[in-house]
Design a protein around this motif. Structure first.
Motif, PDB file in Angstrom:
ATOM      1  N   LYS A 159       0.858  -1.183   0.000  1.00  9.13           N
ATOM      2  CA  LYS A 159       0.000   0.000   0.000  1.00  9.13           C
ATOM      3  C   LYS A 159       0.892   1.230   0.000  1.00  9.13           C
ATOM      4  O   LYS A 159       1.803   1.335   0.817  1.00  9.13           O
ATOM      5  N   LYS A 182       1.147  -7.011  -5.594  1.00  5.63           N
ATOM      6  CA  LYS A 182       0.129  -6.008  -5.914  1.00  5.63           C
ATOM      7  C   LYS A 182       0.463  -4.694  -5.214  1.00  5.63           C
ATOM      8  O   LYS A 182       0.541  -4.636  -3.992  1.00  5.63           O
ATOM      9  N   THR A 184      -0.914  -1.041  -4.481  1.00  3.39           N
ATOM     10  CA  THR A 184      -2.216  -0.386  -4.468  1.00  3.39           C
ATOM     11  C   THR A 184      -2.165   0.863  -3.589  1.00  3.39           C
ATOM     12  O   THR A 184      -1.223   1.088  -2.862  1.00  3.39           O
TER      13      THR A 184
END
Length: 185
Positions: A159, A182, A184
Motif C-alpha cells: 500500500k 500487488k 495499491t
C-alpha cells in the motif's frame, strides 16, 4: 541493553540502542532513558544491534528513534513483528536482510531513505504499507525489496500513498519488488 551517547549538548542528549541479552524475544525501545539523573533521548538503533539474534520475535521502535542502522536486524530469522516509531527517517542497508519470518512492515511518513537490500529475502512478507511520499529511485537502495514476499508473491500487497501510486510502482520494481506483488493505494 547497551546505550551509546551519540550527541550531547546543554539542550539535548541522544543515545543509540543495542541489545545485550540474546535470550529476549520481545523488545520495546523507550523514548528516553535516565542515567545518573540525566535524561537521554533514544534516537537510533545501532548498526548490527540485533544482527543474527536467534530468539527475537517482536520489536517496537520508540518515537524518538530517527534511524535504523546498517544490519540492525539482519538475520533475525524468528522476527515476525516490527512496529516503527513515527519519526524514523532512515532505514539502513541490510536493516532487515534475511528476516525470513517477517510478515508485515509499515514504513512511516518521515522516511526519506531505505538502504540497499533493506528488506532482501523477507520471504514471508504479505503486507508492506508505505506512508512516506519522500522516496525516489535515488534514495531507495539497490535490491531493497528483492525476494520480499517470495514465499508467495501474489499474496504480497504493498500500500502506497495515492499521489505516488504510479511513481512508486516503478521505483519498487526497480528496487527488486516482484511484478507479481500487488501495489495499491
Amino acid at each position: 541493553a547497551i546505550y551509546t551517547v551519540t550527541h550531547s549538548s546543554a539542550s539535548s542528549q541522544d543515545v543509540s540502542y543495542k541489545l545485550d541479552n540474546k535470550k529476549v524475544t520481545k523488545v520495546v525501545i523507550p523514548k528516553t532513558i535516565t542515567v545518573d539523573g540525566v535524561t537521554y533521548k533514544v534516537t537510533s538503533v545501532q548498526s548490527g544491534a540485533f544482527k543474527n539474534h536467534k530468539n527475537l520475535k517482536e520489536f517496537t521502535i520508540g518515537t524518538n528513534v530517527k534511524s535504523i542502522g546498517k544490519n540492525a536486524f539482519s538475520g533475525c530469522k524468528k522476527l515476525t513483528t516490527v512496529k516503527m516509531g513515527k519519526n524514523v527517517t532512515s532505514i539502513g542497508e541490510n536493516a532487515f536482510y534475511n528476516c525470513i519470518a517477517l510478515k508485515k512492515i509499515e514504513i512511516p511518513a518521515k522516511v526519506n531513505k531505505i538502504g540497499a537490500k533493506a528488506f532482501y529475502n523477507c520471504k514471508k512478507l504479505t503486507n508492506i504499507t508505505i506512508k512516506t511520499t519522500k522516496l525516489t529511485t535515488k534514495n531507495v537502495g539497490k535490491k531493497a525489496f528483492t525476494k520480499a514476499g517470495s514465499n508467495n508473491y501474489k499474496k504480497l500487497i504493498v500500500k502506497v500513498p495515492k499521489s505516488k501510486l504510479t511513481t512508486y510502482k516503478k521505483m519498487l520494481n526497480k528496487s527488486g519488488l516482484s511484478d507479481k506483488a500487488k501495489v495499491t493505494k
